[in-house]
Every structure is written in structure tokens, then in C-alpha cells.
Motif scaffolding. Structure first.
Motif, short mmCIF file in Angstrom:
data_model
loop_
_atom_site.label_atom_id
_atom_site.label_comp_id
_atom_site.label_asym_id
_atom_site.label_seq_id
_atom_site.Cartn_x
_atom_site.Cartn_y
_atom_site.Cartn_z
N ILE A 20 36.09 -3.67 25.41
CA ILE A 20 37.20 -3.26 26.28
C ILE A 20 37.34 -4.18 27.50
CG2 ILE A 20 38.24 -1.24 27.42
CD1 ILE A 20 37.86 -0.88 24.48
N MET A 23 40.99 -4.85 28.68
CA MET A 23 41.94 -3.74 28.77
C MET A 23 42.60 -3.65 30.14
SD MET A 23 41.59 0.18 27.36
CE MET A 23 41.91 -0.33 25.65
N ALA A 31 47.37 0.47 26.24
CA ALA A 31 45.98 0.86 26.04
C ALA A 31 45.88 2.03 25.06
CB ALA A 31 45.34 1.24 27.38
N ILE A 35 43.67 1.96 21.52
CA ILE A 35 42.62 2.93 21.20
C ILE A 35 42.95 3.69 19.92
CG2 ILE A 35 41.39 5.00 21.98
CD1 ILE A 35 41.94 4.00 24.88
N PHE A 46 32.91 1.95 21.27
CA PHE A 46 33.65 1.19 22.26
C PHE A 46 32.70 0.65 23.32
CE2 PHE A 46 36.60 4.15 20.33
CZ PHE A 46 37.73 3.37 20.13
N HIS A 48 31.89 -1.16 26.86
CA HIS A 48 32.38 -1.34 28.23
C HIS A 48 31.34 -2.04 29.08
CE1 HIS A 48 35.75 1.60 27.79
NE2 HIS A 48 34.93 2.17 26.93
N SER A 57 39.07 -1.74 33.69
CA SER A 57 39.11 -1.59 32.23
C SER A 57 38.58 -0.22 31.82
CB SER A 57 38.30 -2.70 31.56
OG SER A 57 38.95 -3.95 31.68
N GLU A 58 37.50 0.23 32.46
CA GLU A 58 36.99 1.56 32.18
C GLU A 58 37.97 2.63 32.63
OE1 GLU A 58 32.13 1.24 32.22
OE2 GLU A 58 33.13 1.58 34.14
N PHE A 61 40.91 2.78 30.15
CA PHE A 61 40.44 3.39 28.90
C PHE A 61 40.24 4.89 29.07
CE2 PHE A 61 37.24 5.03 26.05
CZ PHE A 61 37.53 4.44 24.83
N PHE A 65 42.24 7.45 26.82
CA PHE A 65 41.46 8.20 25.83
C PHE A 65 41.64 9.70 26.03
CE2 PHE A 65 37.61 10.28 24.28
CZ PHE A 65 37.52 9.74 23.00
N LEU A 107 35.38 6.52 33.26
CA LEU A 107 35.62 6.84 31.85
C LEU A 107 35.99 8.31 31.64
CD1 LEU A 107 32.64 4.84 30.29
CD2 LEU A 107 35.08 4.33 29.97
#
Length: 307
Positions: A20, A23, A31, A35, A46, A48, A57-58, A61, A65, A107
Motif C-alpha cells: 500500500i 496509496m 483506493a 482494495i 495487505f 503497510h 497511505s494507512e 486505506f 476499507f 488503519l
């Protein structure tokens, strides 16, 4: 998508993982598509790191997600820590715990399935790492542990104190950047490929039941920039990849990944594409069976010489 046993732990995951790192360049909508495409094509792992996009990026995501409504226990999330960009490497207990807490928040999850130490810290105190791992594991915030870019003796040093199994070592490996394979062919010789860069990390990983996660599997490597696809320095490799890809009805990216998957070390390549169509095409590598002859043909086409 075939599954592999991560580090012989019983943790079964897709044999291809999605990295990722890039991302942070995507919109929320993009994104979400990435996913969804990965999951629909069998990827459930995935990768990270706290430094990817300085944490964005986290964040991207995590938000995408959650919005997709995918069950958290149907996928595995891995993150890495230990790099303070442009400053130092830091395996202190304080840094490890603070990094994990930050990743969990970004996350939007209560735990990560795996935590890797990102780059070796020569000031590492194994007992301090062990304290951090114990605290995170006991709290249920990290379920499994591993390393990234470390050689066997660095891993053994950690093992003196760390009680949890170190299941993973994430290492750069591709058709054109394969020093861990080159050295194994050129034992007891004095040519350049015989130089042991990493202390037999490939064989050590197999003996120690550690899963190698190849990163940058399409990178030209060896000081060359860009990807090896269509690279002017690799005409023979591209011709061979294209021929095998056409014969098997898959993309050239799938052949490059299938070359890694063919190795009996049971690796889990990390692919970093943020292009949904390319991700779907790469996932077909799981169904490609390269023969021993094809594996060696690709290796030699990359400019490698057998002794």
C-alpha cells in the motif's frame, strides 16, 4: 488464489500480497476500487508501513476499507516500523509502541496481523524489542512478528530475547535483482556473483521457517532505474517473458511473479501496483505453473550466468 502458510505458523494467507506504499497518491474513490479489486481477485494480505506517505497511505486505506464493509477477520493487515525518515532507524521500545498505536489509529483497526521491523538498527537492544513485542502481543494489538531487510545474524540477535516466532523477512528480490540466488549458484568461486551479500539469507529463511516477502518484484535493480519491462538493458529477458506470457495466456507481470512463486521457499511477493486492471492480471500468477526449464530460461535471460 492459492494460500501459503506464513512462517509455518498456521496463518494461511494469499500467496500474493498488495503493498500500500503508493496509496497516498489515490483519491478515496480510487483506493476503494483498488482494495475491492484485490479482494475480489483473492488477495487477503495487505502490506503497510508507518512511513508510507508519511502515514497517509494507512489513513486512506483505513477509511476506504471501513467504507467497503469487508469483514476485518477476512483479511490480514501488516505494517512496519523502525524508520525515522531522513533521521535514523529506531528499534526502541518507545518508538515501536508509538508507531503501532499510530498505525492502528490510521488503519481504524484494533490489531494488526503482523508487525515487521523495517530496516536494521545497529543500536538495537534485543531486550527492549522483546519488551515492546510482549506488551503489544499481550494487549492483542499485534498477533505476529517479523523483520524486513535483515540478515541471518541480525535475526539471530533478536531471537536471543524475543519470545514470539519471527515469521517473515521482507527482502528485495526480482528476476534482475537476485543476489541471494546468484550467490547460491556460485559457491566456492571468485567471480562477482559469488559474493555473499546477505549471509545465505535464502537458505536461512527456509531452515528457519521464515516467509520471504519479495519487494519491488518488477524493479530493474542492480543500480538501474525503473522497471525491467521494456528496459533497453534487458531485451532478452523481455522477449522470453513475452513468449512465455503469450503461451500461458497471462500478462508479463504475472510471469515475473510466477517466477518467484515457483521457488520452493514458498515466498509471498508484495506487489505495489495501484492500477486495478494490473492487480487483477498479476493475481493470475497464482494459477501459472512454470516448469523447471522455464524458470531457468528466465533466470538466464535476465543476464545471469550459470557456473
Amino acid at each position: 488464489m492459492k494460500k501459503i502458510n506464513i512462517g509455518n505458523s498456521g496463518l494461511l494467507a494469499s500467496e500474493i500480497s498488495l503493498g500500500i506504499m503508493r496509496m497516498n497518491a489515490l483519491t478515496h474513490e480510487e483506493a476503494t476500487v483498488v482494495i475491492r479489486t484485490a479482494v475480489d481477485n483473492g488477495i487477503d494480505y495487505f502490506d503497510h508501513a508507518d512511513i508510507y506517505g508519511r502515514g497517509t497511505s494507512e489513513e486512506i486505506f483505513g477509511k476506504a476499507f471501513k467504507e467497503l464493509g469487508i469483514a476485518r477477520d477476512s483479511v490480514m493487515l501488516q505494517t512496519k516500523c523502525g524508520i525515522v525518515p531522513g533521521v535514523m532507524f529506531d528499534f526502541s521500545k518507545e518508538h515501536i509502541i508509538a508507531s503501532v498505536e499510530g498505525s492502528l489509529k490510521r488503519l481504524q483497526t484494533d490489531y494488526v496481523d503482523a508487525l515487521l521491523l523495517h530496516r536494521p538498527d545497529t543500536l538495537v537492544e534485543p531486550e527492549e524489542v522483546a519488551e515492546a513485542f510482549d506488551e503489544l502481543h499481550k494487549a492483542g494489538k499485534v498477533r505476529h512478528f517479523g523483520v524486513s531487510n535483515q540478515n541471518p545474524m541480525q535475526i539471530e540477535l533478536l531471537k536471543k530475547a524475543v519470545t514470539q516466532p519471527l515469521l517473515i523477512n521482507q527482502l528485495q528480490l526480482s528476476l534482475t535483482h537476485a543476489p541471494m540466488i546468484d550467490a547460491g549458484f556460485n559457491v566456492n568461486m571468485m567471480n562477482n556473483p559469488s559474493f555473499m551479500h546477505d549471509g545465505s539469507v535464502l537458505e536461512y529463511s527456509r531452515i528457519s521457517d521464515m516467509t520471504i516477502q519479495p519487494w519491488s518484484p518488477f524493479q530493474a535493480g542492480n543500480g538501474k532505474k525503473g522497471l525491467f519491462f521494456d528496459h533497453p538493458d534487458y531485451p532478452e529477458l523481455n522477449e522470453k517473458i513475452n513468449t512465455i506470457a503469450e503461451d500461458k495466456g497471462v500478462s508479463r507481470e504475472a510471469i515475473a511473479i510466477a517466477w518467484l512463486l515457483r521457488h520452493p521457499a514458498k515466498m509471498q511477493p508484495i506487489v505495489g501496483s495501484m492500477n486495478p486492471e494490473r492487480i487483477a492480471a498479476i493475481c493470475k500468477a497464482s494459477d501459472v505453473a512454470l516448469s523447471r526449464t522455464e524458470w531457468y530460461e528466465l533466470y538466464k535471460a535476465a543476464g545471469k550466468m550459470l557456473p
